[in-house]
Design an enzyme around this catalytic site. Structure first.
Site, PDB file in Angstrom:
ATOM      1  N   GLY A  43      35.986 -28.289   1.611  1.00 38.92           N
ATOM      2  CA  GLY A  43      36.866 -27.866   2.716  1.00 38.92           C
ATOM      3  C   GLY A  43      37.651 -26.280   2.180  1.00 38.92           C
ATOM      4  O   GLY A  43      38.651 -26.248   2.649  1.00 38.92           O
TER       5      GLY A  43
ATOM      6  N   ARG B 136      22.621 -41.206  15.974  1.00 36.50           N
ATOM      7  CA  ARG B 136      23.222 -39.999  16.402  1.00 36.50           C
ATOM      8  C   ARG B 136      23.964 -40.035  17.563  1.00 36.50           C
ATOM      9  O   ARG B 136      25.280 -39.656  17.692  1.00 36.50           O
ATOM     10  CB  ARG B 136      22.105 -38.748  16.413  1.00 36.50           C
ATOM     11  CG  ARG B 136      23.060 -37.487  16.556  1.00 36.50           C
ATOM     12  CD  ARG B 136      22.132 -36.424  16.667  1.00 36.50           C
ATOM     13  NE  ARG B 136      20.845 -36.240  15.858  1.00 36.50           N
ATOM     14  CZ  ARG B 136      20.603 -36.101  14.478  1.00 36.50           C
ATOM     15  NH1 ARG B 136      21.907 -35.944  13.702  1.00 36.50           N
ATOM     16  NH2 ARG B 136      19.561 -36.010  13.974  1.00 36.50           N
TER      17      ARG B 136
ATOM     18  N   MET C 261      28.002 -31.815   7.502  1.00 34.48           N
ATOM     19  CA  MET C 261      26.728 -31.588   7.375  1.00 34.48           C
ATOM     20  C   MET C 261      26.041 -32.714   8.212  1.00 34.48           C
ATOM     21  O   MET C 261      24.894 -33.214   7.606  1.00 34.48           O
ATOM     22  CB  MET C 261      26.531 -31.861   6.073  1.00 34.48           C
ATOM     23  CG  MET C 261      27.040 -30.796   4.975  1.00 34.48           C
ATOM     24  SD  MET C 261      26.240 -29.291   5.272  1.00 34.48           S
ATOM     25  CE  MET C 261      24.682 -29.642   4.423  1.00 34.48           C
ATOM     26  N   ARG C 262      26.372 -32.491   9.486  1.00 33.30           N
ATOM     27  CA  ARG C 262      25.565 -33.409  10.620  1.00 33.30           C
ATOM     28  C   ARG C 262      25.186 -32.528  11.695  1.00 33.30           C
ATOM     29  O   ARG C 262      25.835 -31.781  11.944  1.00 33.30           O
ATOM     30  CB  ARG C 262      26.333 -34.590  11.091  1.00 33.30           C
ATOM     31  CG  ARG C 262      26.673 -35.873  10.007  1.00 33.30           C
ATOM     32  CD  ARG C 262      27.492 -36.760  10.950  1.00 33.30           C
ATOM     33  NE  ARG C 262      26.863 -37.612  11.801  1.00 33.30           N
ATOM     34  CZ  ARG C 262      25.928 -38.599  11.723  1.00 33.30           C
ATOM     35  NH1 ARG C 262      25.857 -39.229  10.684  1.00 33.30           N
ATOM     36  NH2 ARG C 262      25.627 -39.127  12.696  1.00 33.30           N
ATOM     37  N   ILE C 263      24.047 -33.091  12.268  1.00 30.55           N
ATOM     38  CA  ILE C 263      23.515 -32.139  13.574  1.00 30.55           C
ATOM     39  C   ILE C 263      24.177 -33.103  14.369  1.00 30.55           C
ATOM     40  O   ILE C 263      24.136 -34.347  14.600  1.00 30.55           O
ATOM     41  CB  ILE C 263      21.749 -32.454  13.494  1.00 30.55           C
ATOM     42  CG1 ILE C 263      21.479 -31.537  12.235  1.00 30.55           C
ATOM     43  CG2 ILE C 263      21.548 -31.849  14.698  1.00 30.55           C
ATOM     44  CD1 ILE C 263      19.780 -31.789  11.981  1.00 30.55           C
ATOM     45  N   LEU C 264      24.461 -32.219  15.345  1.00 29.36           N
ATOM     46  CA  LEU C 264      25.284 -32.921  16.765  1.00 29.36           C
ATOM     47  C   LEU C 264      24.316 -33.028  18.182  1.00 29.36           C
ATOM     48  O   LEU C 264      23.402 -32.407  18.107  1.00 29.36           O
ATOM     49  CB  LEU C 264      26.486 -32.087  16.981  1.00 29.36           C
ATOM     50  CG  LEU C 264      27.584 -32.102  15.908  1.00 29.36           C
ATOM     51  CD1 LEU C 264      28.372 -30.873  16.031  1.00 29.36           C
ATOM     52  CD2 LEU C 264      28.133 -33.367  16.127  1.00 29.36           C
TER      53      LEU C 264
ATOM     54  N   ASN D 146      30.533 -22.635  14.283  1.00 27.20           N
ATOM     55  CA  ASN D 146      30.040 -23.005  13.132  1.00 27.20           C
ATOM     56  C   ASN D 146      30.015 -21.824  12.244  1.00 27.20           C
ATOM     57  O   ASN D 146      29.920 -20.845  12.550  1.00 27.20           O
ATOM     58  CB  ASN D 146      28.579 -23.700  13.365  1.00 27.20           C
ATOM     59  CG  ASN D 146      28.069 -23.992  12.004  1.00 27.20           C
ATOM     60  OD1 ASN D 146      28.839 -24.823  11.265  1.00 27.20           O
ATOM     61  ND2 ASN D 146      26.832 -23.734  11.637  1.00 27.20           N
TER      62      ASN D 146
ATOM     63  N   HIS E 181      27.993 -20.701   8.859  1.00 27.31           N
ATOM     64  CA  HIS E 181      26.603 -20.651   8.373  1.00 27.31           C
ATOM     65  C   HIS E 181      26.583 -19.847   7.248  1.00 27.31           C
ATOM     66  O   HIS E 181      26.838 -18.343   7.248  1.00 27.31           O
ATOM     67  CB  HIS E 181      25.472 -20.655   9.046  1.00 27.31           C
ATOM     68  CG  HIS E 181      24.146 -20.869   8.489  1.00 27.31           C
ATOM     69  ND1 HIS E 181      23.728 -22.066   8.241  1.00 27.31           N
ATOM     70  CD2 HIS E 181      23.278 -20.010   7.905  1.00 27.31           C
ATOM     71  CE1 HIS E 181      22.629 -22.139   7.647  1.00 27.31           C
ATOM     72  NE2 HIS E 181      22.099 -20.897   7.530  1.00 27.31           N
TER      73      HIS E 181
ATOM     74  N   THR F 227      25.161 -24.199  19.885  1.00 27.24           N
ATOM     75  CA  THR F 227      24.359 -24.566  21.024  1.00 27.24           C
ATOM     76  C   THR F 227      23.321 -25.786  20.448  1.00 27.24           C
ATOM     77  O   THR F 227      23.553 -25.904  19.108  1.00 27.24           O
ATOM     78  CB  THR F 227      23.516 -23.334  21.399  1.00 27.24           C
ATOM     79  OG1 THR F 227      22.730 -22.767  20.471  1.00 27.24           O
ATOM     80  CG2 THR F 227      24.370 -22.231  21.789  1.00 27.24           C
TER      81      THR F 227
HETATM   82  C1  GRF Z   1      30.095 -23.151   3.561  1.00 27.83           C
HETATM   83  O1  GRF Z   1      29.213 -22.322   2.719  1.00 27.83           O
HETATM   84  C2  GRF Z   1      29.552 -22.955   5.111  1.00 27.83           C
HETATM   85  O2  GRF Z   1      28.991 -21.884   5.360  1.00 27.83           O
HETATM   86  C3  GRF Z   1      28.794 -24.001   5.194  1.00 27.83           C
HETATM   87  O3  GRF Z   1      28.988 -25.052   4.131  1.00 27.83           O
HETATM   88  C4  GRF Z   1      29.861 -24.587   3.174  1.00 27.83           C
HETATM   89  C5  GRF Z   1      31.300 -25.343   3.129  1.00 27.83           C
HETATM   90  O4  GRF Z   1      32.141 -24.908   2.208  1.00 27.83           O
HETATM   91  N1  GRF Z   1      28.360 -24.294   6.482  1.00 27.83           N
HETATM   92  P1  GRF Z   1      33.461 -25.614   2.201  1.00 27.83           P
HETATM   93  O5  GRF Z   1      33.604 -27.004   2.279  1.00 27.83           O
HETATM   94  O6  GRF Z   1      34.193 -24.668   3.427  1.00 27.83           O
HETATM   95  O7  GRF Z   1      33.893 -24.847   0.862  1.00 27.83           O
END
Ligand code: GRF
Length: 217
Positions: free
Chosen positions: A16, A68, A93-96, A110, A112, A144
């Protein structure tokens, strides 16, 4: 009469640190919004503690042994309790499911850890190193139904240097993420950016490519 504050829900699964960047910006008044709820699919996520420390509702919604669709229906109902204007996936870490993505179309971002469209999916730092790339970074994009494929709004770019490891890259990418994510959310909640026919419009102009923020070195 002043406008009611915009409301942002943040979905997480772990540390987080990106959530923290949003909480800090909200408290400093630079986000233009309040964080109305933080939801994690993992009970042990440190981000839930960060939310509680900031007096933000912190909710755990476990996802083991549910389909899901059932999970996403429960998640949508939980979020409805807080009426968010915008949903941010910050290490969720889940696909929606497509139905969930549709519900928040144009209102869900999101972050990434790669220069999308390069390196969607997991283990981006390792894959970037293995491929001998010279550039790496992070992207904030609209969500998306295709994973990590929605239009990119803003990217942080850094050089991959001699001696970099997956860990050193992860640290440097995080620094950039904490810069670009609050900025992207502020643009969206403030009405500076919108999604129109699948394209991003920023300040009235269609974006041909994401806004680039370069690493300061
Ligand atoms: C980040 O690197 C983000 O890009 C990816 O997951 C990580 C989350 O990091 N989707 P944190 O939990 O915000 O420290």
């Amino acid at each position: 009469m002043s406008q009611p504050a915009r409301r942002v829900a943040v979905l997480i699964s772990g540390e987080g640190s990106n959530l923290q960047a949003l909480l800090d910006a909200a408290r400093a008044g630079t986000l233009g919004a309040d964080i109305c709820v933080v939801v994690s699919n993992r009970a042990a996520a440190r981000g839930l503690v960060r939310a509680r420390d900031a007096n933000v509702p912190a909710r755990h919604l476990g996802g083991k042994n549910v389909t899901r669709d059932a999970y996403d229906t429960a998640l949508a109902a939980l979020l409805d309790e807080y009426s968010p204007d915008v949903v941010v996936l910050a290490g969720f870490m889940r696909i929606l499911s497509p139905a969930f993505v549709d519900k928040f179309a144009g209102r869900m971002l999101n972050i990434h850890p790669s220069l999308l469209p390069e390196y969607p999916g997991l283990d981006t730092h390792q894959r970037v190193l293995q491929a001998g790339e010279r550039w790496h970074g992070a992207t904030v994009h609209f969500v998306t139904s295709e994973l990590d494929a929605g239009p990119g709004l803003i990217q942080y770019r850094l050089r991959v240097r001699e001696g970099d490891t997956a860990d050193s890259l992860a640290k440097k990418v995080h620094v950039g993420e904490h810069l670009i994510l609050p900025r992207a959310v502020e643009w969206l909640v403030g009405g500076r950016v919108r999604l129109e026919d699948g394209f991003i419009v920023l300040d009235g102009r269609r974006l041909a490519r994401p806004v680039i923020v370069e690493e300061q070195s």
